[in-house]
Every structure is written in C-alpha cells, then in structure tokens.
Design a protein around this motif. Structure first.
Motif, short mmCIF file in Angstrom:
data_model
loop_
_atom_site.label_atom_id
_atom_site.label_comp_id
_atom_site.label_asym_id
_atom_site.label_seq_id
_atom_site.Cartn_x
_atom_site.Cartn_y
_atom_site.Cartn_z
N ASN A 88 24.61 26.70 37.00
CA ASN A 88 25.10 26.19 38.28
C ASN A 88 25.81 27.31 39.03
N TYR B 287 28.38 33.14 51.93
CA TYR B 287 28.92 32.01 52.68
C TYR B 287 30.39 32.35 52.89
N LYS C 299 32.25 34.13 50.06
CA LYS C 299 31.53 33.90 48.79
C LYS C 299 30.17 34.58 48.82
N GLY D 17 22.86 30.81 42.43
CA GLY D 17 22.26 31.20 43.71
C GLY D 17 20.81 30.73 43.86
#
Ligand code: ATP
Length: 230
Positions: free
Chosen positions: A38, A13, A16, A41
C-alpha cells in the motif's frame, strides 16, 4: 521496446513524492504485474499511464504513441479501475450496450465479452445486486469490448473471492493467448506468481526489482518454487 513503456516518471502530491523516477516496459502478449505494498505508487502510475493525471516529469508510450497527445490510441486500450464504481441502476447488459455505443463497437461484441467473463446468466440483473467479483467481471467485460490490444487493470482481484480470482485468471490467460498486452497492479505476491510473466516491484515510488516472477520469489524468499505455467 514494449507495447507499454514508462520512462523516468515522477509525480508529487504537494510535498508527498508518489513516483520517483519510474521506468518500466510491458511486452506485447505478456502479463506484466506491478507489485507493491500500500502506498507504493501503483495506482498513481496506472492513472498516469491512462492519462487520468499528468506526470510532473517523464514519458508514456503505448503502442508507439504518446497517449497524452494521440488520443486515438485509446481505441486500442481497455482499462479496469480499482474497485470499479459502476451505475447501480443499470443491468450489466445495459451498461455494456451503453459502452458499446459510446465506443462505436458493434452490439454483437456484447455477447462475446459476456461469455468470456461468464456473466451471460447475470447480464439482466441490476448492478446493485452484483457481488464485488461480478462487478469486477462486468467491468472487465466492458474493458474488453472492441478487442483492445492493451488491457490495463488496477488491483483486479482486490476484495473478490478465490473462485472468482480463478475465473479472472482464466480470462486473462485467454487474452494473453490472443496476443493482448496486460498490465496489472497487485499487492499480492501469490497473485503475481500465478499470473504474471514479468514483474516490477514498486516500493516508495521506485522500481526496486524487475524480472521474472521466479526471480522475484528467489530474491525475496530465497527459495525456489515451481512456477505454475498456465
Ligand atoms: P494502494 O495499494 O493502497 O492503492 P498504491 O501503491 O496504489 O497504494 P498510490 O495510491 O499511488 O499507491 O499512492 C502513492 C502515495 O501517494 C501514497 O503515499 C499516497 O498516500 C499518496 N497519494 C495518492 N494519491 C494522493 C492524492 N490525491 N493526494 C495526496 N497524496 C496522495
């Protein structure tokens, strides 16, 4: 080859990196868990498997087909998203009726899935009145309409109470006995230990470990535990 195969999937993203070359395989009739903290992915991977987003690179295969190219494979897939956002103004039964019509599934199947998730008594209540666990169960009922061969679930037990988690476990065990291939994400080792046949531990967009749940516990905790085999 498994019923669900993910080969060398990458996803960014912006700058990222969410997935960094993930490969995994889920065997027919087994519960495969994708475990990770958390941000590991997990949701990105599930969204790619269900074609909600495209990978930058890599390949998905479900029941021998590429779901990005052969959309008819979705007739055989049930999907429950994380914290399902269902229309509050419908009752559970209305939601299932609508969904059955859209999927071209016989209305008789509504009764079966409601019984399966133990929601028959609450089926006429509006979804607005449902607890998180009831929402999760009606979302599962919707996914099970039409008897999918593959069931994909993102964090099925997040935010629900232990009794409802037990119920979810019962339903998934039943589906497994029926030969359904189940792929689920979770961030709880305990949930994996109780439910999964195989686990992929995802961390920072990579598979760090794959194997049986028993091996995972041994590797990470260094102790042998008796795995419940229900
Ligand atoms: P969680 O258990 O918190 O849901 P996860 O393991 O499902 O986490 P993802 O939601 O797939 O992880 O996120 C992986 C990484 O990608 C995280 O660093 C996250 O911040 C980032 N990320 C996820 N979605 C987006 C997005 N739409 N835009 C930018 N970054 C994103």
């Amino acid at each position: 080859m498994g019923a669900v195969n993910v080969t060398n999937v990458f996803k960014r993203y912006g700058t990222k990196r969410a997935l960094n070359g993930v490969s995994l395989s889920a065997s027919k009739g087994y519960i495969t868990a994708i475990l990770g903290p958390n941000g590991a992915g997990k949701t990105t991977l599930i969204r790619i498997i269900t074609t909600l987003i495209n990978p930058d690179q890599g390949r998905i295969e479900i029941l021998g087909k590429d779901p990005f190219k052969e959309k008819n494979v979705f007739n055989k897939i049930g999907y429950v998203q994380e914290l399902p956002n269902l229309p509050p103004f419908l009752s559970g039964k209305e939601l299932l009726s609508l969904s059955a019509r859209l999927k071209g599934v016989n209305k008789e199947d509504i009764k079966r899935v409601l019984e399966l998730v133990d929601m028959t008594e609450n089926a006429d209540k509006k979804i607005a009145k449902y607890s998180k666990g009831m929402i999760q169960r009606i979302a599962l009922a919707e996914a099970l309409l039409g008897c999918p061969e593959v069931l994909i679930m993102d964090e099925p037990n997040v935010g629900t109470d232990p009794i409802l988690n037990l119920k979810m476990r019962d339903v998934l065990n039943h589906m497994r006995r029926e030969g359904v291939t189940i792929v689920m994400t979770t961030h709880e080792l305990e949930e994996v230990r109780k439910m999964a046949d195989k686990v992929f531990f995802l961390f920072q967009g990579k598979v760090f470990f794959e194997g049986s749940t028993e091996d995972l516990v041994l590797k990470f905790l260094g102790i042998r535990v008796i795995i419940e085999t229900q």
